[in-house]
Design a protein around this motif. Structure first.
Motif, PDB file in Angstrom:
ATOM      1  N   ILE A  59       0.942  -1.130   0.122  1.00 21.68           N
ATOM      2  CA  ILE A  59       0.154  -0.086   0.048  1.00 21.68           C
ATOM      3  C   ILE A  59       0.860   1.255   0.157  1.00 21.68           C
ATOM      4  N   GLY A  60       0.626   2.204  -0.919  1.00 20.99           N
ATOM      5  CA  GLY A  60       1.413   3.427  -0.929  1.00 20.99           C
ATOM      6  C   GLY A  60       2.318   3.544  -2.026  1.00 20.99           C
ATOM      7  N   PRO A  61       2.959   4.511  -2.040  1.00 20.10           N
ATOM      8  CA  PRO A  61       3.047   5.635  -1.119  1.00 20.10           C
ATOM      9  C   PRO A  61       1.651   6.572  -1.183  1.00 20.10           C
ATOM     10  N   LEU A  62       1.438   6.741  -0.015  1.00 21.48           N
ATOM     11  CA  LEU A  62       0.202   7.595   0.153  1.00 21.48           C
ATOM     12  C   LEU A  62       0.567   9.078   0.728  1.00 21.48           C
ATOM     13  N   ASP A  63       0.533  10.101  -0.283  1.00 17.63           N
ATOM     14  CA  ASP A  63       0.860  11.377  -0.018  1.00 17.63           C
ATOM     15  C   ASP A  63       0.021  12.164   1.194  1.00 17.63           C
ATOM     16  N   ALA A  64       0.490  12.711   2.109  1.00 19.56           N
ATOM     17  CA  ALA A  64      -0.198  13.180   3.303  1.00 19.56           C
ATOM     18  C   ALA A  64      -0.602  14.725   2.700  1.00 19.56           C
ATOM     19  N   LYS A  65       0.094  15.310   1.791  1.00 17.93           N
ATOM     20  CA  LYS A  65      -0.504  16.591   1.128  1.00 17.93           C
ATOM     21  C   LYS A  65      -0.435  17.642   2.334  1.00 17.93           C
ATOM     22  N   LEU A  66       0.672  17.808   2.765  1.00 15.56           N
ATOM     23  CA  LEU A  66       0.951  18.578   4.052  1.00 15.56           C
ATOM     24  C   LEU A  66       0.762  20.025   3.601  1.00 15.56           C
ATOM     25  N   ALA A  67       0.237  20.863   4.334  1.00 15.33           N
ATOM     26  CA  ALA A  67       0.134  22.272   4.003  1.00 15.33           C
ATOM     27  C   ALA A  67       0.826  23.196   4.920  1.00 15.33           C
ATOM     28  N   ASP A  68       1.512  24.462   4.542  1.00 22.61           N
ATOM     29  CA  ASP A  68       2.200  25.224   5.476  1.00 22.61           C
ATOM     30  C   ASP A  68       1.160  26.284   6.103  1.00 22.61           C
ATOM     31  N   ARG A  69       1.097  26.020   7.498  1.00 22.85           N
ATOM     32  CA  ARG A  69       0.052  26.732   8.203  1.00 22.85           C
ATOM     33  C   ARG A  69       0.811  27.753   9.035  1.00 22.85           C
ATOM     34  N   GLY A  70       1.977  28.362   8.533  1.00 22.76           N
ATOM     35  CA  GLY A  70       2.731  29.415   9.181  1.00 22.76           C
ATOM     36  C   GLY A  70       3.301  29.140  10.511  1.00 22.76           C
ATOM     37  N   GLY A  71       4.346  28.216  10.382  1.00 25.63           N
ATOM     38  CA  GLY A  71       5.104  27.896  11.766  1.00 25.63           C
ATOM     39  C   GLY A  71       4.934  26.227  11.988  1.00 25.63           C
ATOM     40  N   TYR A  72       3.942  25.667  11.302  1.00 29.03           N
ATOM     41  CA  TYR A  72       4.053  24.045  11.119  1.00 29.03           C
ATOM     42  C   TYR A  72       3.250  23.810  10.061  1.00 29.03           C
ATOM     43  N   TRP A  73       3.296  22.422   9.832  1.00 27.27           N
ATOM     44  CA  TRP A  73       2.694  21.760   8.405  1.00 27.27           C
ATOM     45  C   TRP A  73       1.702  21.044   8.939  1.00 27.27           C
ATOM     46  N   SER A  74       0.560  20.669   8.438  1.00 31.04           N
ATOM     47  CA  SER A  74      -0.460  19.695   8.683  1.00 31.04           C
ATOM     48  C   SER A  74      -1.381  19.521   7.490  1.00 31.04           C
ATOM     49  N   THR A  75      -1.919  18.404   7.809  1.00 32.96           N
ATOM     50  CA  THR A  75      -3.300  17.980   6.912  1.00 32.96           C
ATOM     51  C   THR A  75      -4.435  17.538   7.917  1.00 32.96           C
ATOM     52  N   ASP A  76      -5.853  17.921   7.444  1.00 34.06           N
ATOM     53  CA  ASP A  76      -6.834  17.227   8.209  1.00 34.06           C
ATOM     54  C   ASP A  76      -7.157  15.967   7.993  1.00 34.06           C
ATOM     55  N   ARG A  77      -6.635  15.515   6.934  1.00 31.26           N
ATOM     56  CA  ARG A  77      -7.201  13.955   6.648  1.00 31.26           C
ATOM     57  C   ARG A  77      -6.218  13.140   5.945  1.00 31.26           C
ATOM     58  N   VAL A  78      -5.568  12.271   6.603  1.00 30.81           N
ATOM     59  CA  VAL A  78      -4.714  11.092   5.936  1.00 30.81           C
ATOM     60  C   VAL A  78      -5.526   9.785   6.355  1.00 30.81           C
ATOM     61  N   ARG A  79      -6.062   9.144   5.468  1.00 29.02           N
ATOM     62  CA  ARG A  79      -6.815   7.690   5.463  1.00 29.02           C
ATOM     63  C   ARG A  79      -5.906   6.805   5.490  1.00 29.02           C
ATOM     64  N   LEU A  80      -5.766   6.035   6.957  1.00 25.01           N
ATOM     65  CA  LEU A  80      -4.738   4.777   6.695  1.00 25.01           C
ATOM     66  C   LEU A  80      -5.978   3.546   6.727  1.00 25.01           C
ATOM     67  N   PRO A  81      -5.663   2.766   6.038  1.00 22.18           N
ATOM     68  CA  PRO A  81      -6.834   1.487   5.885  1.00 22.18           C
ATOM     69  C   PRO A  81      -6.479   0.345   6.731  1.00 22.18           C
ATOM     70  N   LEU A  82      -5.179  -0.003   7.191  1.00 24.39           N
ATOM     71  CA  LEU A  82      -4.656  -0.966   8.020  1.00 24.39           C
ATOM     72  C   LEU A  82      -3.820  -0.763   9.018  1.00 24.39           C
ATOM     73  N   PRO A  83      -3.965  -1.566  10.182  1.00 30.46           N
ATOM     74  CA  PRO A  83      -3.020  -1.448  11.049  1.00 30.46           C
ATOM     75  C   PRO A  83      -1.346  -2.041  10.734  1.00 30.46           C
TER      76      PRO A  83
END
Length: 113
Positions: A59-83
């Motif tokens: 599985i993957g690579p899954l791109d997290a598509k991080l966005a620059d939030r002005g001091g840190y990077w984040s995304t609201d949703r990365v779906r991980l299908p398996l443990p």
């Protein structure tokens, strides 16, 4: 939370990326990343990319598509299908031409019962 060290081989081109997965379980996760520079303080970088791969299940690579939030990077949703064990690949660009990609494993837990 996982901490990934990096070193581009240039002056002041080393530090760590602290990545937090909320909830750290199967399903949707929020991802936040802070970059710490050579002096140990939070530092801005022009680009930060994160992909996740679970090699055992191909599985993957899954791109997290991080966005620059002005001091840190984040995304609201990365779906991980398996443990299980997922490989993080973090690319840190510290200048217009200097970047490095580093890897580290992280464990994603099953959903709560």
């Amino acid at each position: 939370m996982v901490t990934v060290p990096f070193d581009t081989g240039t002056p002041n081109g080393y530090g760590t990326v602290q990545i937090t997965f909320l909830s750290g379980r199967v399903g949707d996760n929020t991802v936040e990343a802070l970059v710490y520079g050579a002096d140990g303080g939070v530092t801005a970088v022009p680009e930060l990319r994160l992909t996740l791969t679970q090699q055992a299940q191909r599985i993957g690579p899954l791109d997290a598509k991080l966005a620059d939030r002005g001091g840190y990077w984040s995304t609201d949703r990365v779906r991980l299908p398996l443990p299980g064990t997922w490989n993080l690949r973090v690319t840190v660009r510290v200048t217009d031409i200097d970047q490095v990609t580093v890897s580290k494993n992280v464990t994603i837990r099953p959903p709560p019962n």
